[in-house]
Design a protein around this motif. Sequence first.
Motif, PDB file in Angstrom:
ATOM      1  N   THR A 213      13.544 -17.845 -29.826  1.00  0.00           N
ATOM      2  CA  THR A 213      14.811 -17.250 -29.429  1.00  0.00           C
ATOM      3  C   THR A 213      14.811 -15.751 -29.669  1.00  0.00           C
ATOM      4  O   THR A 213      15.387 -15.002 -28.896  1.00  0.00           O
ATOM      5  CB  THR A 213      15.975 -17.873 -30.211  1.00  0.00           C
ATOM      6  OG1 THR A 213      15.605 -17.958 -31.577  1.00  0.00           O
ATOM      7  CG2 THR A 213      16.306 -19.226 -29.662  1.00  0.00           C
ATOM      8  N   ASP A 214      14.181 -15.409 -30.744  1.00  0.00           N
ATOM      9  CA  ASP A 214      14.321 -14.022 -31.167  1.00  0.00           C
ATOM     10  C   ASP A 214      13.256 -13.158 -30.515  1.00  0.00           C
ATOM     11  O   ASP A 214      12.218 -12.862 -31.097  1.00  0.00           O
ATOM     12  CB  ASP A 214      14.228 -13.962 -32.686  1.00  0.00           C
ATOM     13  CG  ASP A 214      14.603 -12.590 -33.201  1.00  0.00           C
ATOM     14  OD1 ASP A 214      14.887 -11.714 -32.357  1.00  0.00           O
ATOM     15  OD2 ASP A 214      14.593 -12.414 -34.416  1.00  0.00           O
ATOM     16  N   GLY A 215      13.561 -12.801 -29.302  1.00  0.00           N
ATOM     17  CA  GLY A 215      12.597 -12.020 -28.542  1.00  0.00           C
ATOM     18  C   GLY A 215      12.358 -10.629 -29.135  1.00  0.00           C
ATOM     19  O   GLY A 215      11.267 -10.076 -29.022  1.00  0.00           O
ATOM     20  N   ARG A 216      13.399 -10.107 -29.745  1.00  0.00           N
ATOM     21  CA  ARG A 216      13.281  -8.753 -30.314  1.00  0.00           C
ATOM     22  C   ARG A 216      12.113  -8.628 -31.269  1.00  0.00           C
ATOM     23  O   ARG A 216      11.362  -7.654 -31.265  1.00  0.00           O
ATOM     24  CB  ARG A 216      14.532  -8.448 -31.125  1.00  0.00           C
ATOM     25  CG  ARG A 216      15.651  -7.836 -30.352  1.00  0.00           C
ATOM     26  CD  ARG A 216      16.929  -8.046 -31.157  1.00  0.00           C
ATOM     27  NE  ARG A 216      17.752  -9.062 -30.527  1.00  0.00           N
ATOM     28  CZ  ARG A 216      18.750  -8.728 -29.718  1.00  0.00           C
ATOM     29  NH1 ARG A 216      19.052  -7.489 -29.488  1.00  0.00           N
ATOM     30  NH2 ARG A 216      19.458  -9.684 -29.147  1.00  0.00           N
ATOM     31  N   GLU A 217      12.038  -9.688 -32.105  1.00  0.00           N
ATOM     32  CA  GLU A 217      11.041  -9.625 -33.165  1.00  0.00           C
ATOM     33  C   GLU A 217       9.632  -9.587 -32.584  1.00  0.00           C
ATOM     34  O   GLU A 217       8.740  -8.961 -33.119  1.00  0.00           O
ATOM     35  CB  GLU A 217      11.174 -10.832 -34.086  1.00  0.00           C
ATOM     36  CG  GLU A 217      10.658 -10.553 -35.493  1.00  0.00           C
ATOM     37  CD  GLU A 217      11.131 -11.608 -36.460  1.00  0.00           C
ATOM     38  OE1 GLU A 217      10.687 -12.765 -36.316  1.00  0.00           O
ATOM     39  OE2 GLU A 217      11.954 -11.295 -37.341  1.00  0.00           O
TER      40      GLU A 217
ATOM     41  N   LYS B 296      19.673 -17.037 -22.573  1.00  0.00           N
ATOM     42  CA  LYS B 296      19.777 -18.321 -21.874  1.00  0.00           C
ATOM     43  C   LYS B 296      19.885 -19.489 -22.830  1.00  0.00           C
ATOM     44  O   LYS B 296      20.686 -20.409 -22.642  1.00  0.00           O
ATOM     45  CB  LYS B 296      18.574 -18.502 -20.933  1.00  0.00           C
ATOM     46  CG  LYS B 296      18.693 -17.675 -19.683  1.00  0.00           C
ATOM     47  CD  LYS B 296      17.459 -17.718 -18.829  1.00  0.00           C
ATOM     48  CE  LYS B 296      17.738 -16.922 -17.545  1.00  0.00           C
ATOM     49  NZ  LYS B 296      16.515 -16.660 -16.792  1.00  0.00           N
ATOM     50  N   SER B 297      19.083 -19.459 -23.840  1.00  0.00           N
ATOM     51  CA  SER B 297      19.134 -20.587 -24.776  1.00  0.00           C
ATOM     52  C   SER B 297      20.424 -20.586 -25.583  1.00  0.00           C
ATOM     53  O   SER B 297      20.937 -21.640 -25.963  1.00  0.00           O
ATOM     54  CB  SER B 297      17.899 -20.605 -25.674  1.00  0.00           C
ATOM     55  OG  SER B 297      17.723 -19.361 -26.274  1.00  0.00           O
ATOM     56  N   ALA B 298      20.974 -19.386 -25.807  1.00  0.00           N
ATOM     57  CA  ALA B 298      22.259 -19.305 -26.514  1.00  0.00           C
ATOM     58  C   ALA B 298      23.355 -19.956 -25.671  1.00  0.00           C
ATOM     59  O   ALA B 298      24.146 -20.778 -26.162  1.00  0.00           O
ATOM     60  CB  ALA B 298      22.596 -17.854 -26.802  1.00  0.00           C
TER      61      ALA B 298
ATOM     62  N   VAL C 271      19.709 -24.853 -33.581  1.00  0.00           N
ATOM     63  CA  VAL C 271      19.412 -23.846 -34.597  1.00  0.00           C
ATOM     64  C   VAL C 271      19.007 -22.532 -33.940  1.00  0.00           C
ATOM     65  O   VAL C 271      18.375 -22.519 -32.881  1.00  0.00           O
ATOM     66  CB  VAL C 271      18.307 -24.359 -35.560  1.00  0.00           C
ATOM     67  CG1 VAL C 271      16.966 -24.448 -34.849  1.00  0.00           C
ATOM     68  CG2 VAL C 271      18.217 -23.497 -36.801  1.00  0.00           C
ATOM     69  N   PHE C 272      19.441 -21.452 -34.587  1.00  0.00           N
ATOM     70  CA  PHE C 272      19.095 -20.102 -34.116  1.00  0.00           C
ATOM     71  C   PHE C 272      18.557 -19.294 -35.283  1.00  0.00           C
ATOM     72  O   PHE C 272      18.899 -19.557 -36.436  1.00  0.00           O
ATOM     73  CB  PHE C 272      20.346 -19.416 -33.554  1.00  0.00           C
ATOM     74  CG  PHE C 272      20.464 -19.562 -32.077  1.00  0.00           C
ATOM     75  CD1 PHE C 272      20.302 -18.454 -31.259  1.00  0.00           C
ATOM     76  CD2 PHE C 272      20.713 -20.800 -31.517  1.00  0.00           C
ATOM     77  CE1 PHE C 272      20.390 -18.595 -29.891  1.00  0.00           C
ATOM     78  CE2 PHE C 272      20.801 -20.938 -30.155  1.00  0.00           C
ATOM     79  CZ  PHE C 272      20.645 -19.822 -29.328  1.00  0.00           C
TER      80      PHE C 272
ATOM     81  N   LEU D 256      21.277 -11.039 -32.201  1.00  0.00           N
ATOM     82  CA  LEU D 256      21.333 -12.419 -31.731  1.00  0.00           C
ATOM     83  C   LEU D 256      22.771 -12.922 -31.722  1.00  0.00           C
ATOM     84  O   LEU D 256      23.237 -13.554 -30.764  1.00  0.00           O
ATOM     85  CB  LEU D 256      20.462 -13.276 -32.660  1.00  0.00           C
ATOM     86  CG  LEU D 256      20.223 -14.713 -32.229  1.00  0.00           C
ATOM     87  CD1 LEU D 256      19.388 -14.744 -30.964  1.00  0.00           C
ATOM     88  CD2 LEU D 256      19.511 -15.464 -33.352  1.00  0.00           C
ATOM     89  N   LEU D 257      23.489 -12.618 -32.820  1.00  0.00           N
ATOM     90  CA  LEU D 257      24.872 -13.098 -32.915  1.00  0.00           C
ATOM     91  C   LEU D 257      25.768 -12.432 -31.874  1.00  0.00           C
ATOM     92  O   LEU D 257      26.663 -13.067 -31.326  1.00  0.00           O
ATOM     93  CB  LEU D 257      25.408 -12.850 -34.335  1.00  0.00           C
ATOM     94  CG  LEU D 257      24.851 -13.853 -35.338  1.00  0.00           C
ATOM     95  CD1 LEU D 257      25.128 -13.403 -36.762  1.00  0.00           C
ATOM     96  CD2 LEU D 257      25.456 -15.240 -35.103  1.00  0.00           C
TER      97      LEU D 257
END
Length: 680
Positions: free
Chosen positions: A111-115, A125-127, A58-59, A156-157
């Motif tokens: 995953t969402d480092g931006r936020e 990396k996780s992607a 999941v992302f 992210l996409l």
Amino acid sequence: AALANGTPPHPNGSATLDSSNERIQIVDEQKEFTAQLTPQLKKWGLHDVGFGYNIISVFGSQSTGKSTLLNRLFGTTFDVMDETKRQQTTKGIWMCRGKGTNVMVMDVEGTDGRERGEDQDFERKSALFSLASSEILIVNLWEHQVGLYQGANMGLLKTVFEVNLGLFGKQTSADGTSGRTLLLFVIRDHIGVTPLANLEATLTADLNRIWEGLSKPTELKDKKLSDYFDLAFTALPHKILAADKFEFEVQQLRKRFVDKSSPEYLFKPVYHKRIPADGVAFYMEGIWEQVQTNKDLDLPTQQELLAQFRCDEISAAALAEFNEQAKSQKRPVEAGKVIEGLGSMMRNWRKDALVRYDRDASRYHKGVYGRKRADLIGAIESTLSPLYLGQVKNLHKSCLVTFKKEMQDGLKGEEYNFADVVLKARQTCETTFANGAQEATIEDTDWSWEDEMTLLQEEIGVVADQCRKDETKKMINQIERNLKKTISEPVELYLNKPSKGMWDEILKAFREVLEKAETVYLAKAKSFNCTEEENVTSLSSLRKRAWLALRAKVDEQTSEQAFLTKLRNHFEEQFRYDENGVPRVWKPADDIDGAFKKAKDLTLELVPLYSRISPEDESLQFSLPSESSDLLNEGEEFDFPSTLVIFSETKALDLTNKFRKDADAYYVEAKRSTVSSVAQ
Ligand code: GDP
Ligand code: MG
């Protein structure tokens, strides 16, 4: 607290032995990959399912209810943010087994480092990591995030697409995977004002724009998003405001993951990354190492590395079991034992090991699998080969022993044909050897027993030859015994009747007896398969022995005592009996002196007659080559002419003198008898 509702109990807090709801952090905050994945997969019972499993990850942005969704969908136990404390869950990648399914569920935290204003390193990396292994990537987003092309989700996409091009861009289908992945968009807190179809259209358009905007290598510039991804969309009602409907929709969605017969089943085979379950841990770790060191992630290489590692492991396990089996027969073979059914045992061990290897290893990279299989066969054969060679050698020995025994048994008693006995024993021996050796020979090897058979045949030949020689000796001895018996009567007869033709008669009789013996020999020798050379030797030996037998008989008859008696008898017959065989009574007028002299001279003529074997008829003279050697007493000197001499000249003189004394006694006695008759 209400929001945490429905989260399954944390495994660590429960004393249950059931490991099915355990979770594992496969990548921790320090970005270290766990060593516990393989043991965990074993605990979950997923290690040996081959390709019979699925992977989903999941992302999405932080706190969009990803973990909650996974837990509801798959009955997993991922951490959910505690609303009351607003605490962030632990960063890293987690895995659970989907309850009642063979689904490995991965929850990617942070995953969402931006936020969070962090670097996007972990996101990328996780992607990469997720795409390399997952069949389905859930992209989780709020309804209000749809259409925000510049939003965090879209960044992210973009990352996902870029990464995917690197991974599967040049991928051919050579390794059996399409590299295709399903992107499942789950739109959360769908109010329902905007129909899903509209949201879907908006998202699709955005995705394509992102795709177009990617800088692609020239050879891939015409590739479309749909060449790599399938897209699916679903929406879920608000978890709190429409709790029942939320629950219902989640269950509907769950069916699409677990019900293989559903037309909407999401885990299509084409998405499978074709990593056998027992290699998943090694594969994922390898991927993660590559990702970590920022090396180019080359999936075919990864798969080959995986195959090498796993095929080695599988081969080693198969070989260990095989060696254990093979070891059981090592000692007995070394001790010289012929093991019944060794060939079929060896075939079975070999087959079992290969079946075992094939079962697990054939799922891996074909080239590697094939190479390691050849290595395994090599190792198996090098273990079996000494057993085989030992068995064949032991068989050789035991067959030779049997041959000797059969020969012994066959040559017992009187009624046997030597050649038949040899033939039968040879056949039994060779057949037993050939059957045993053939049984032990494993197909598809370069093993052979022909050389050993040749050796065996040679040894059989040596043994048979020795037996034949022994048999021939026995037979000659037998013939000799018969011959001795037969010759003794005529010799006695003729030597007791001294006459000029005496030796002629004896030699005639001897020739007859010898001829008969030779015939007997030749008849038997035929059945022995004696060689011409052996026949020559045997016959000459037989002749010599026959001659010596004759000589022995003659010697017996002409011993000093016997011969003096013969002379005395002869003399008496001449002197004491008249022509008519009537005893003489001497009168004074009789010519005693004359009669005495005549009888003495006649008797003395016998000495030269007996002293040498010499027939009247020269053609009857027997002769043997002097150098003829005896089969039994080789090397003994033999001088034929000397055997013709019965008495030497000295001996003859000695006998003559002794006889004279005897004769003189008779003379004196005869004289006295006349005196006494006068006196009466
Ligand atoms: P994650 O960080 O994406 O894994 O989110 P969590 O599953 O930890 O949830 C974050 C918060 O969102 C928690 O307090 C949940 O109770 C709440 N939450 C979960 N699902 C939903 C949902 O469908 N709608 C809303 N509004 N909140 C949710
Ligand atoms: Mg979470």
